[in-house]
Design an enzyme around this catalytic site. Structure first.
Site, PDB file in Angstrom:
ATOM      1  N   GLU A   1       0.944  -1.258   0.082  1.00 49.72           N
ATOM      2  CA  GLU A   1       0.303   0.146  -0.052  1.00 49.72           C
ATOM      3  C   GLU A   1       0.821   1.356   0.392  1.00 49.72           C
ATOM      4  O   GLU A   1       0.875   2.185  -0.722  1.00 49.72           O
ATOM      5  CB  GLU A   1      -0.750   0.053   1.060  1.00 49.72           C
ATOM      6  CG  GLU A   1      -2.051  -1.814   0.787  1.00 49.72           C
ATOM      7  CD  GLU A   1      -3.192  -1.012  -0.137  1.00 49.72           C
ATOM      8  OE1 GLU A   1      -2.975  -0.441  -0.615  1.00 49.72           O
ATOM      9  OE2 GLU A   1      -3.581  -2.345  -0.527  1.00 49.72           O
TER      10      GLU A   1
ATOM     11  N   ASP B   1      -5.552  -4.962  -9.036  1.00 50.31           N
ATOM     12  CA  ASP B   1      -4.454  -4.084  -9.610  1.00 50.31           C
ATOM     13  C   ASP B   1      -4.778  -4.865 -11.204  1.00 50.31           C
ATOM     14  O   ASP B   1      -4.085  -3.907 -12.261  1.00 50.31           O
ATOM     15  CB  ASP B   1      -3.122  -3.593  -8.812  1.00 50.31           C
ATOM     16  CG  ASP B   1      -3.115  -3.000  -7.190  1.00 50.31           C
ATOM     17  OD1 ASP B   1      -4.539  -3.025  -6.627  1.00 50.31           O
ATOM     18  OD2 ASP B   1      -2.547  -3.664  -6.579  1.00 50.31           O
TER      19      ASP B   1
END
Length: 701
Positions: free
Chosen positions: A489, A563
């Site tokens: 992250e 992603d």
């Protein structure tokens, strides 16, 4: 109720022409079922309480020995009716019950008992043997011959025979099976027609329209004041309403009213709400029906309902017909490759086209329809003369979101710190339904915390709840997995901070929420067109998490599933749809008509498909290498950020400013936004999928 008081209007689901009248109960087929049940129970009761009792052979034999039996009557070779002598009934205590009931008197002709015989011959043999035995016994006892002869004459042998018809029973034996079949048929058809049976839900009304009628007796309370935003859409719709109210204003200039208007837009943008406002403002009969109500398993029912709907509308003209989710019945004809698969739906559409603008005119009948799949509608339905205008309802912008928030915040008890402008800025991409959900969820969160008012933080928690799901702090995650998630992250946050066109970060968390083990919230720029550089920066930021794992751990995990899915679709769109690739050139294979949805062939050759695959791979791999390079250049800063995230579990924009410095690409209005202690919203956060126990090693590229 006083005379000057108005009675409450009927706001139920029944149109006035279907509402039961007072004083006249509505007929129901359940009455027939109840009457049949009562008759059946009554028959069983009377049979059960019949005074004629069945007896066994030993008891009948004792009655014969005592010479109590006057007559035996064999009926239809099935049973023997036993008649007791009247003097025995009057004197013998064994038969007192018959005397009390009036049976056995001079006026009674009914038997007292019956014996169910198996065979008439066997029964006659038993009677004869019993008589002979009794005579032999009487002779042995020395009874005079005259008395024996008298006994023989009175003895009921041979018994009398008769044929008797039970007319009532025979009728019931024929009628009951037929009644059961008819009742079962009505019951089955009622259940079948309940889901698509038309007015009243009966089989004979299956072809009737199921449209709900709103008029002066069943008015709608929603007005245009209750519809926030949608200013351009309201202008066009209000023109239709104004024409119905003041037709002379337009007809004196030679103008004609539009025959139909199609509301097109994403789900939740307020298409149905706008139609409700039209019903509340127009003050004319308003028919509301769903597109799926026309579709039925029975052949011809859909077309019949269309005819019945327009027949009712013509009778109440001027009026408005609103068809919600019209794509259920208005899909383009001939799309399905299987012949005959959609004949019924296409017949319904043909009837709808004819009724809207066919040989006969529908003066004073306006059609409103709503759909979020305008690309699949039939072209004949979209032409001028049917739907003259298409009203596009897009997702609300900043000003419209502010207006929508004001509408939904009215019934809530708010803290003075709640700022509508702030909430509107933190919800880009939210539809009207999403904003209503945010307001309602914030009230539920505040009530869960036993608060008396709704505070700013409750709205922030509600936005987080809607986007990412509930927090799962009790979820067990190992220390190594938590460290991988933190660096993943942090990679997203750092790359988005360092690139000009990537959306700026708002909040990052490694607390599991919903299906994600970690998430990052961004505040995307609200733009109408996008360049290659902007999309390339977004792809680079999306693969930043995997690039961070590769730089710090030397291997990657499965946490980048979300992603990779996003960047693959985005890169494919750049090459195939938007013409942003030099190898493919200024060519787009996008089909706005949706006809390729049913095609088995691609609109490009196999060689072009190979080029597309290569170019998509080049874009993604180039962005991945770029992300790894940026992370390597700012490795120390990113490591500090990851440690802060591991410590706090949630970091905000101020934490990135403290480590990386001010973001030079921010616009002035963005710098004024308060960023601490908030959660932003759509588009959906970058989610980190749960890593597997033994992640598969992949090349770092």
């Amino acid at each position: 109720m006083a005379k000057n008081e108005k009675e409450p209007k009927n706001k139920g689901s029944f149109p006035p022409n279907l509402t039961p009248k007072k004083g006249k109960p509505k007929f129901s087929f359940y009455w027939i079922y109840a009457i049949l049940a009562v008759i059946f129970i009554a028959i069983q009761y009377f049979n059960y309480t019949s005074p004629v009792k069945e007896i066994s052979w030993p008891r009948l034999e004792r009655m014969l020995e005592k010479q109590d039996v006057q007559k035996i009557l064999v009926v239809n070779n099935e049973k023997a009716e036993i008649f007791i002598k009247k003097e025995k009934i009057m004197t013998d205590t064994a038969y007192t019950e018959f005397n009390k009931k009036g049976i056995g008197t001079s006026t009674s002709q009914d038997p007292q008992y019956y014996y169910q015989i198996g065979s008439e011959d066997i029964f006659n043999t038993l009677l004869k043997d019993t008589r002979d035995t009794l005579i032999v016994r009487m002779v042995r006892q020395g009874i005079p011959i005259s008395q024996v002869d008298e006994f023989n004459k009175q003895y009921p042998y041979p018994p009398d025979n008769t044929k008797r018809k039970d007319v009532f029973g025979d009728i019931l034996s024929y009628l009951i099976p037929i009644a059961i079949l008819i009742g079962a048929w009505f019951l089955i058809m009622r259940f079948m027609s309940r889901g698509g049976g038309g007015a009243g839900g009966q089989i004979f009304n299956i072809g009737k329209s199921k449209a709900q009628l709103f008029d002066k007796d069943t008015s709608v309370s929603v007005t245009f004041n209750d519809v926030a935003g949608l200013e351009e859409a309201k202008v066009e719709v209000m023109e239709i309403v104004d024409f119905l109210k003041n037709p002379g204003k337009y007809t004196q200039l030679g103008g004609k009213i539009p025959k139909g208007a199609l509301l097109v837009g994403p789900p939740g943008t307020g298409k149905t709400l706008l139609a409700k406002a039209v019903a509340g403002e127009a003050k004319v009969p308003f028919f509301s029906i769903s597109g799926s109500d026309f579709v039925e398993m029975f052949v011809g029912v859909g077309a019949s309902r269309v005819r019945d709907l327009f027949r009712q509308a013509k009778e109440k003209a001027p009026c408005i017909i609103f068809i919600d989710e019209i794509d259920a019945v208005g899909r383009a004809r001939g799309r399905n490759q299987i012949t005959g698969a959609n004949d019924e739906r296409e017949n319904t559409l043909n009837q709808l086209l004819t009724e809207m603008d066919g040989f006969a005119t529908n003066a004073g009948v306006i059609i409103l329809a709503a759909t979020n799949r305008a690309d699949v509608l039939d072209r004949a339905l979209m032409r001028a003369g049917r739907f003259d205008r298409q009203i596009y309802i897009e997702l609300p912008d900043l000003g419209e979101r502010k207006a929508i928030f004001k509408v939904h915040l009215k019934p809530l008890k708010l803290d003075t710190e709640v700022d509508v402008d702030f909430l509107a800025r933190q919800t880009p991409g939210f539809s009207g339904a999403d904003i209503a959900n945010v307001c309602n969820e914030s009230a539920l969160i505040a009530a869960r915390k036993d608060k008396k008012i709704i505070q700013k933080q409750d709205f922030m928690d509600a936005i987080d709840r809607i986007i990412g799901g509930l927090e799962k702090r009790s979820k067990i995650i190992s220390a190594h997995e938590k460290r991988v998630i933190a660096y993943h992250e942090s990679g997203h946050a750092a790359i988005s901070w360092l690139l000009e066109h990537a959306p700026p970060l708002v909040k990052v968390t490694i607390v599991p929420r919903g299906k994600a083990l970690g998430a990052a919230w961004y505040l995307p720029e609200e733009r109408q067109i996008t360049t290659f550089e902007q999309m390339y920066d977004e792809i680079t930021a999306a693969v930043g998490g995997r690039a961070s794992e590769a730089v710090f751990f030397g291997k990657v995990s499965t946490g980048a599933l979300n992603d990779l899915e996003k960047v693959t679709k985005q890169a494919y769109a750049m090459v195939v749809y938007f013409g942003l690739n030099e190898a493919i050139g200024n060519i787009s294979y996008y089909d706005s008509t949706g006809q390729t949805e049913f095609s088995f062939q691609k609109p490009f050759s196999e060689k072009t498909a190979e080029i597309i695959d290569q170019e998509v791979r080049k874009i993604v791999e180039s962005a991945y290498k770029r992300a790894k390079k940026l992370i390597a250049e700012h490795k120390d800063q990113l490591e500090r950020l990851a440690k802060v995230l591991l410590e706090k579990e949630v970091i905000f924009r101020e934490d990135l400013e403290h480590i990386f410095g001010k973001r030079p690409f921010d616009k002035e209005e963005e710098k004024l936004l308060p960023m601490s202690d908030l959660a932003a919203s759509k588009p959906a956060p970058k989610r980190t999928s749960k890593p597997k126990p033994k992640p598969k090693k992949e090349s770092n590229g």
